[in-house]
Scaffold this active site. Structure first.
Site, PDB file in Angstrom:
ATOM      1  CG  HIS A  78     -12.384   9.340   1.149  1.00 28.02           C
ATOM      2  ND1 HIS A  78     -11.794   8.937   1.916  1.00 28.02           N
ATOM      3  CD2 HIS A  78     -13.378   9.304   1.716  1.00 28.02           C
ATOM      4  CE1 HIS A  78     -11.661   9.494   3.359  1.00 28.02           C
ATOM      5  NE2 HIS A  78     -12.614   9.698   3.025  1.00 28.02           N
ATOM      6  CD  GLU A  80      -8.303   8.183  -2.581  1.00 27.98           C
ATOM      7  OE1 GLU A  80      -7.047   9.210  -2.857  1.00 27.98           O
ATOM      8  OE2 GLU A  80      -9.214   8.260  -1.568  1.00 27.98           O
ATOM      9  CB  CYS A 106      -7.277   9.433   4.330  1.00 19.77           C
ATOM     10  SG  CYS A 106      -8.553   7.361   4.266  1.00 19.77           S
ATOM     11  CB  CYS A 109      -7.820   5.880   0.822  1.00 18.50           C
ATOM     12  SG  CYS A 109      -9.897   6.272   0.392  1.00 18.50           S
TER      13      CYS A 109
END
Length: 158
Positions: A78, A80, A106, A109
């Site tokens: 992801h 992040e 999410c 993260c």
């Protein structure tokens, strides 16, 4: 010419970073900032040196996995996570920084951002992950949402 606010500037930068994404489902970009200086950026895509989803296909699409669930079935990292990893790779502390991200983090993260010492999340689009919201509500994390050109404070920690 009207000069953008720092928030608008960094969110626009996150949107530009998202254009590098190789994900077939969603393009996400993140920019970590401290004292109005960019520390690192990240977008969602395959790990360094691994084949991109554009080449391999997407297991989540094949299995019709709903958004916000079964993150372990994704070969991508992801945005992040990549932004935090990039900072670590180059020895840059993100403690006390703000992350501008095009999509609400999410739960995976969110946990990484909390443990990395990120102080604030500024996001554009929402994301279907109630666990993330629950985890973040238990922390001192400041959370703000972009509303057009305005950024609205959502957390009580503001």
């Amino acid at each position: 010419m009207e000069r953008p606010s720092p928030d608008r500037y960094f969110m626009d930068m996150a949107e530009l970073v998202a254009t590098r994404s190789t994900c077939l489902r969603r393009h996400v970009g993140a920019v970590i900032v401290k004292d109005k200086h960019v520390l690192s950026t990240g977008y969602n895509g395959a790990p360094r040196g691994a084949r991109h989803c554009e080449e391999t296909g997407c297991l989540r699409i094949e299995l019709n996995v709903p958004s916000g669930t079964r993150h372990e079935l994704c070969r991508g990292v992801h945005a992040e996570q990549n932004a935090v990893a990039q900072a670590a790779y180059f020895g840059t502390s993100v403690k006390g920084a703000t992350i501008y991200t095009t999509t609400f983090p999410c739960s995976l993260c969110a946990k990484i951002l909390v443990n990395a010492g990120i102080a604030e999340i500024v996001y554009d689009e929402g994301y279907m992950d109630d666990l993330s919201k629950e985890i973040l509500s238990e922390t001192q994390m400041k959370i703000r949402h972009v509303e057009g050109d305005e950024i609205e404070t959502l957390s009580k920690k503001a």
